[in-house]
Scaffold this active site. Structure first.
Site, PDB file in Angstrom:
ATOM      1  N   ASP A   1      44.454  84.859  77.056  1.00  0.00           N
ATOM      2  CA  ASP A   1      43.567  85.860  78.223  1.00  0.00           C
ATOM      3  C   ASP A   1      44.600  87.156  78.214  1.00  0.00           C
ATOM      4  OD1 ASP A   1      41.534  86.707  79.896  1.00  0.00           O
ATOM      5  OD2 ASP A   1      41.270  84.266  80.390  1.00  0.00           O
ATOM      6  N   TRP A   2      44.018  87.594  79.073  1.00  0.00           N
ATOM      7  CA  TRP A   2      44.320  89.660  79.374  1.00  0.00           C
ATOM      8  C   TRP A   2      45.722  88.931  80.480  1.00  0.00           C
ATOM      9  CZ3 TRP A   2      41.529  89.116  75.156  1.00  0.00           C
ATOM     10  CH2 TRP A   2      41.249  90.190  75.226  1.00  0.00           C
TER      11      TRP A   2
END
Length: 581
Positions: A301-302
């Site tokens: 995920d970012w």
């Protein structure tokens, strides 16, 4: 001049991968390990500065040699297609001409959250995944995903940062609208259909690759808080149902999903290491690779490595459990755990330094680069990275797709109560709140005073607590109950005139008093005013069933177990409730 093997479409994919890998410098390999954000300039131009850009497009592609990007923001279909051709042209001008893999968060519904999804805009508008779950029709979900595929292909998106198949077991969690609800069985059935629609029988040039998220299931967050933020980092399993949350992911792997995104959460009280899933070898290697047999790409995920700025506000790296490590040490731990690619990051020099220092072997980097390059070849990007701008404008939002989305909006509406109010007939005097008066005027005579109305139509959202900070304000969290003063105003209207109440369920609202007094109560998960009024006047059928239960009180929510589906005492409406009109 001899054509390089990697440029020859007649050669086997594995040969092309090995040929290209052998030609790449360490810096070019390192660039493949980052999947970061790009925004688009006016009219589809390349943005060299902007809200989400730490570096300009040219620097990222030509100098840092990144080739995977997530487009942030909106534009018309023509603008997006124009931008795609320009940025692919920039990539073609680099030494090896490796085409870009362009991705997007969901763009087909009614929720806008810069960290999760965008309004439909030019794309066909459908209910949120919760609404597809309310319908519960796998064939419809496959048609939806096929529509997404066709519209994405038209503008050059080749990776969908979805489906989101976490289970909605913690009623307060802010990300439920993107899920298929609380049932592992239904979610498993629908994710198979979703992947068939996006990828086809197998991944190929007409596919959009599915990046399924958030492994191993982000639903059981402590107190329903979200691990985008430090106060929501803990993921807990007090009911012992850890394997229950894995069921949809097993189905996705069996269906051939191409990519997997682990969540930010830090598991607490399990036999897994207490570090975020992107750094967690127990989860990524032991569970995902070895136990479940996943062979595709793992993209974090970012924002796991570096502190950043989001919407003008400082944001700490979501390095839960490894906050004490340096950025380089975090990257090494994630690679050791089994990560292939870092979402939302753009620091390939870090990987170069890790290899040159001997901390990470180049062979380890090659293993991930092979997976990433292979997907580019399989998707046909080396042969056809460009799109037809005129066709993009024709395909995106085409009448066929729009009609399918509008029909799904109507089907997804869930009638919870109906005290002989529906269907409405004739042209009654209508008092409306939260509904366009212009739209309502096509169904009745709009009046300004509820005392003069035959029927009131009231649209509400699920309650939430306003949180500090612009970015966090998009993640609706906290109490599910209507504030006392707002509830009084609602009940006053219900006492004044027979009222159709429609509540948008992005989370399970607590509404026992409203349910008791409304002449009719309907739930929506993303539907236009026209969709609601068509159902109210009997012009369309509502077929939805609740994809999770609606609790009776916040005390019941607080006493429930976050990993157990539909676990509140004496809910107002159970999961699966709905009256067909």
């Amino acid at each position: 001049m001899t054509t390089p093997i990697y440029r020859d479409p007649h050669r086997p994919v594995d040969e092309r991968v090995e040929d290209l890998l052998a030609r790449m410098t360490l810096e070019e390999k390192a660039g493949q390990l980052f999947h970061t954000m790009l925004s688009m300039g006016p009219g589809g131009t390349l943005a060299e500065e902007g809200t989400f850009l730490q570096c300009g497009t040219t620097e990222l592609v030509a100098e840092r040699q990144l080739t995977h990007f997530n487009l942030i923001g909106q534009g018309s279909a023509r603008e997006m297609a124009t931008w795609v051709n320009r940025v692919q042209g920039l990539a073609a001008s680099t030494r090896l001409g490796i085409p870009l893999t362009l991705s997007t968060d969901p763009r087909h519904a009614f929720t806008e959250n810069p960290g999760a999804s965008f309004l439909a805009g030019d794309f066909s508008a459908w209910p949120e995944p919760l609404g597809l779950a309310a319908i519960g029709d796998a064939e419809l979900v496959e048609r939806f995903a096929d529509t997404v595929r066709r519209e994405y292909l038209a503008v050059g998106f080749r990776v969908a940062l979805h489906p989101q198949i976490d289970l909605a077991t913690e009623p307060r969690w802010s990300r439920q609208s993107g899920t298929f609800g609380s049932s592992a069985d239904l979610s498993s059935e629908l994710v198979r259909a979703y992947i068939r629609g996006l990828q086809g029988p197998q991944l190929g040039p007409q596919s959009v690759a599915a990046m399924v998220k958030h492994f191993p299931g982000g639903g059981p967050q402590k107190d329903g808080e979200d691990p985008h933020f430090p106060h929501g980092k803990e993921q807990v399993y007090p009911g012992g149902l850890r394997d229950y949350h894995l069921e949809p992911f097993k189905a996705a792997i069996e269906a051939g999903c191409s990519q997997m995104m682990p969540y930010y959460g830090q598991p607490v009280g399990t036999d897994w290491e207490e570090v975020g899933f992107g750094f967690n070898k127990d989860v990524l290697t032991g569970l995902l690779r070895e136990r479940l047999g996943f062979e595709g790409i793992v993209c974090t995920d970012w924002g796991l490595l570096n502190d950043a700025e989001i919407l003008g506000e400082p944001a700490a790296a979501r390095a839960w459990g490894v906050e004490h490590l340096s950025v380089a040490e975090r990257a090494a731990k994630a690679l050791d755990a089994g990560t292939d690619q870092f979402g939302g990051e753009q620091c390939p020099e870090l990987i170069v330094d890790l290899v040159r220092s001997g901390r990470i072997s180049e062979e380890r980097i090659d293993a991930s680069v092979r997976r990433l390059l292979r997907e580019k070849f399989v998707l046909g990007l080396f042969e056809n990275p460009y799109v037809d701008v005129d066709k993009a404008e024709e395909i995106v939002g085409a009448s066929e797709f729009t009609a399918l989305g509008e029909a799904a909006q109507r089907r997804s509406l869930t009638v919870l109560t109906n005290r002989t109010l529906l269907p409405l007939a004739g042209r009654p005097n209508l008092y409306v709140q939260g509904v366009s008066e212009q739209t309502a005027a096509a169904y009745g005579n709009v009046v300004a005073d509820p005392a003069e109305a035959d029927v009131a139509v009231l649209r509400l959202g699920t309650p939430y607590e306003q949180r500090p900070g612009t970015f966090e304000s998009f993640f609706h969290s906290g109490s599910l109950a209507f504030p006392e003063e707002e509830l009084k105003e609602i009940l006053r209207l219900l006492d004044t005139t027979p009222t159709l109440v429609c509540v948008n369920l992005e989370r399970p609202a607590v509404l026992p008093e409203i349910a008791a007094k409304a002449a009719a109560l309907v739930a929506d998960y993303g539907a236009s005013d026209a969709a609601l009024l068509d159902v109210a006047f009997g012009r369309a059928r509502a077929q939805g069933r609740l994809p999770f239960e609606l609790p009776r009180s916040m005390a019941a929510v607080e006493a429930s177990r976050p990993d157990v589906p539909d676990d509140t005492v004496d809910p107002v409406f159970p999961c699966g409730h709905g009256i067909e009109l």
